[in-house]
Design an enzyme around this catalytic site. Structure first.
Site, PDB file in Angstrom:
ATOM      1  N   GLU A  90      64.562  69.548   7.148  1.00 36.91           N
ATOM      2  CA  GLU A  90      66.015  69.737   7.150  1.00 36.91           C
ATOM      3  C   GLU A  90      66.832  68.247   7.385  1.00 36.91           C
ATOM      4  OE1 GLU A  90      63.951  71.566   8.579  1.00 36.91           O
ATOM      5  OE2 GLU A  90      64.605  73.741   8.960  1.00 36.91           O
TER       6      GLU A  90
ATOM      7  N   CYS B   1      61.742  66.941  11.063  1.00 36.39           N
ATOM      8  CA  CYS B   1      61.725  67.975  10.230  1.00 36.39           C
ATOM      9  C   CYS B   1      62.293  67.937   8.987  1.00 36.39           C
ATOM     10  CB  CYS B   1      62.455  69.126  10.860  1.00 36.39           C
ATOM     11  SG  CYS B   1      62.011  69.920  12.378  1.00 36.39           S
TER      12      CYS B   1
ATOM     13  N   ILE C 232      57.996  65.252   8.293  1.00 40.39           N
ATOM     14  CA  ILE C 232      57.049  63.989   8.387  1.00 40.39           C
ATOM     15  C   ILE C 232      56.555  64.059   9.894  1.00 40.39           C
ATOM     16  CG2 ILE C 232      56.851  61.567   8.258  1.00 40.39           C
ATOM     17  CD1 ILE C 232      58.856  61.708   6.221  1.00 40.39           C
TER      18      ILE C 232
HETATM   19  N1  THU Z   1      59.501  72.156  10.907  1.00 39.39           N
HETATM   20  C1  THU Z   1      60.411  71.920  10.049  1.00 39.39           C
HETATM   21  O1  THU Z   1      60.257  70.970   9.219  1.00 39.39           O
HETATM   22  N2  THU Z   1      61.568  72.698   9.809  1.00 39.39           N
HETATM   23  C2  THU Z   1      61.864  73.982  10.320  1.00 39.39           C
HETATM   24  O2  THU Z   1      62.623  74.659  10.185  1.00 39.39           O
HETATM   25  C3  THU Z   1      60.905  74.277  11.458  1.00 39.39           C
HETATM   26  C4  THU Z   1      59.791  73.447  11.714  1.00 39.39           C
HETATM   27  C5  THU Z   1      58.203  71.335  10.988  1.00 39.39           C
HETATM   28  C6  THU Z   1      58.076  70.628  12.170  1.00 39.39           C
HETATM   29  C7  THU Z   1      56.696  70.397  12.284  1.00 39.39           C
HETATM   30  O3  THU Z   1      56.249  69.468  11.608  1.00 39.39           O
HETATM   31  C8  THU Z   1      56.039  71.810  11.780  1.00 39.39           C
HETATM   32  O4  THU Z   1      57.062  72.215  10.803  1.00 39.39           O
HETATM   33  C9  THU Z   1      55.658  72.764  12.661  1.00 39.39           C
HETATM   34  O5  THU Z   1      56.477  73.014  13.675  1.00 39.39           O
END
Ligand code: THU
Length: 138
Positions: free
Chosen positions: A59, A57, A47
């Protein structure tokens, strides 16, 4: 459920979670899912925010979703993203993953959109961790 069945189910749930991603800035939608020790699967997605640093993120949102529902331990985690990239968890997510995992052997499945799958563990992702429990006694 066998370990393989759980893996496949968690990955499918992570893809479902990805559908709710709010990622207009990066255009990199991420989905995640954890198997709670209560037997419930909790989903998450990334989000974002126009104030970019406020992004959370997928996770962490999956784990926080679990905690907010009263479960503080997960026994497996899956994270998915599109394309050839791996949604390898960032450092902040690894720290949160370490806080609520069942053990450092807890499996983590990192899946890309081209079917690539990395099967690892919280401990492999987090060498020399700073945790609430002593990894040496694990
Ligand atoms: N992001 C995640 O949600 N998990 C990951 O393992 C890597 C990065 C997201 C953060 C951001 O919204 C987008 O991916 C780009 O970095």
């Amino acid at each position: 459920m066998t370990k393989e069945e759980l893996r496949d189910k968690l990955i499918a749930e992570a893809w479902e979670g990805q559908k709710n991603s709010y990622s207009p800035y990066s255009k990199f939608p991420v989905g995640a899912a954890v198997m709670g020790a209560d037997g419930v699967i909790y989903r998450g997605c990334n989000i974002e925010n126009v104030s970019y640093g406020l992004t959370v993120c997928g996770e962490r949102n999956a784990i926080f979703n679990m905690v907010m529902h009263g479960c503080q331990t997960y026994t497996a985690l899956a994270v998915v993203c599109n394309g050839s990239a791996d949604a390898a968890p960032c450092g902040a997510c690894r720290q949160v993953m370490g806080e609520f995992c069942e053990s450092l052997d807890t499996p983590v499945y990192i899946c890309g959109g081209e079917g690539n799958l990395l099967e690892t563990t919280v401990g492999e992702l987090m060498p020399y961790p700073f945790l609430k429990f002593d990894p040496a006694k694990e």
